[in-house]
Design an enzyme around this catalytic site. Structure first.
Site, short mmCIF file in Angstrom:
data_model
loop_
_atom_site.label_atom_id
_atom_site.label_comp_id
_atom_site.label_asym_id
_atom_site.label_seq_id
_atom_site.Cartn_x
_atom_site.Cartn_y
_atom_site.Cartn_z
CD GLU A 1 -8.84 -2.36 38.26
OE1 GLU A 1 -9.35 -3.49 38.34
OE2 GLU A 1 -7.60 -2.30 38.40
CG ASP B 1 3.13 -1.22 33.26
OD1 ASP B 1 3.98 -2.00 33.25
OD2 ASP B 1 2.04 -1.25 34.13
#
Length: 232
Positions: free
Chosen positions: A15, A200
């Site tokens: 990230e 997801d």
């Protein structure tokens, strides 16, 4: 006069890798095992770090970030979608954050309520929310949603749990750090926003999707952060 310093937090290495590539880092320090990097990004003073996974890591990281001078906090990363309207790759910009695993219901408190604390749901800064949403729409038109981010020290992968969290707490997505960051910012009166890319569907397919989409979702988060910092 207070100098503005934008704090940026990611929970995982993927990230913040892009920040290392784009920020002109001028100094760094390590405290409580967390390394903080300070520098210039689009001409703005920034400080960024990797918090680690989970609410305790996120809370410690955020408090130290604020003590290092951050005057606002952008928290970016990935999450599992709870809102059925969301698909993998979509973006959730937090309107508020709450801990879904705070459960003192046997004592008569509603699920998610922090006993004896003045607030249990922590509202993101309206200006940062709007900047983040507009930035997301510029980068990924039609794939952004403002909503409530639910946090807990659990990886949600059960369809029944997903439905329950969406219906009872009106959560848009679930992750493991945002509400901790939000509470620390709230306690210090510091504006924040959480930006999450859906890696997801939090529905049992995570073991298939998570590894595949984390890198791309993290790249998406960086592109939004890039746009926000330009606008601040």
């Amino acid at each position: 006069m207070t100098t503005t310093k934008i704090g940026i937090i990611g929970a995982m290495a993927e990230e913040i890798e892009q920040l290392h590539r784009h920020v002109d880092v001028t100094s760094e320090f390590t405290k409580a095992g967390i390394t903080y990097y300070e520098g210039s990004f689009h001409g703005k003073n920034v400080i960024f770090c990797k918090s680690g996974v989970g609410k305790v890591n996120a809370a410690v990281c955020t408090q130290l970030l604020l003590e290092a001078g951050a005057t606002s906090v952008l928290f970016t990363g990935v999450a599992g979608a709870l809102d059925p309207a969301l698909n993998i790759g979509d973006i959730v910009v937090s309107t508020s954050c709450i801990q879904h695993d705070m459960d003192v219901t046997p004592l008569g408190f509603a699920k998610g309520v922090i006993p004896y604390h003045p607030r249990s749901e922590f509202a993101a800064d309206e200006q940062l929310v709007q900047l983040a949403y507009e930035a997301s729409e510029r980068v990924f038109p039609g794939h952004s949603l403002k909503g409530k981010v639910l946090s807990g020290d659990q990886f949600i992968a059960d369809r029944g749990t997903v439905e329950g969290l969406h219906q009872t707490l009106q959560g848009a997505c679930a992750e493991m750090e945002g509400a901790a960051v939000a509470q620390v910012c709230d306690m210090n009166d510091i504006p924040f926003v959480v930006i999450r890319s859906m890696s997801d569907k939090a529905d049992g397919s995570a073991h298939v999707n998570f590894a595949e989409f984390t890198v791309q979702a993290s790249e998406n988060s960086f592109r939004i952060i890039d746009e926000i910092v330009k606008s601040l």
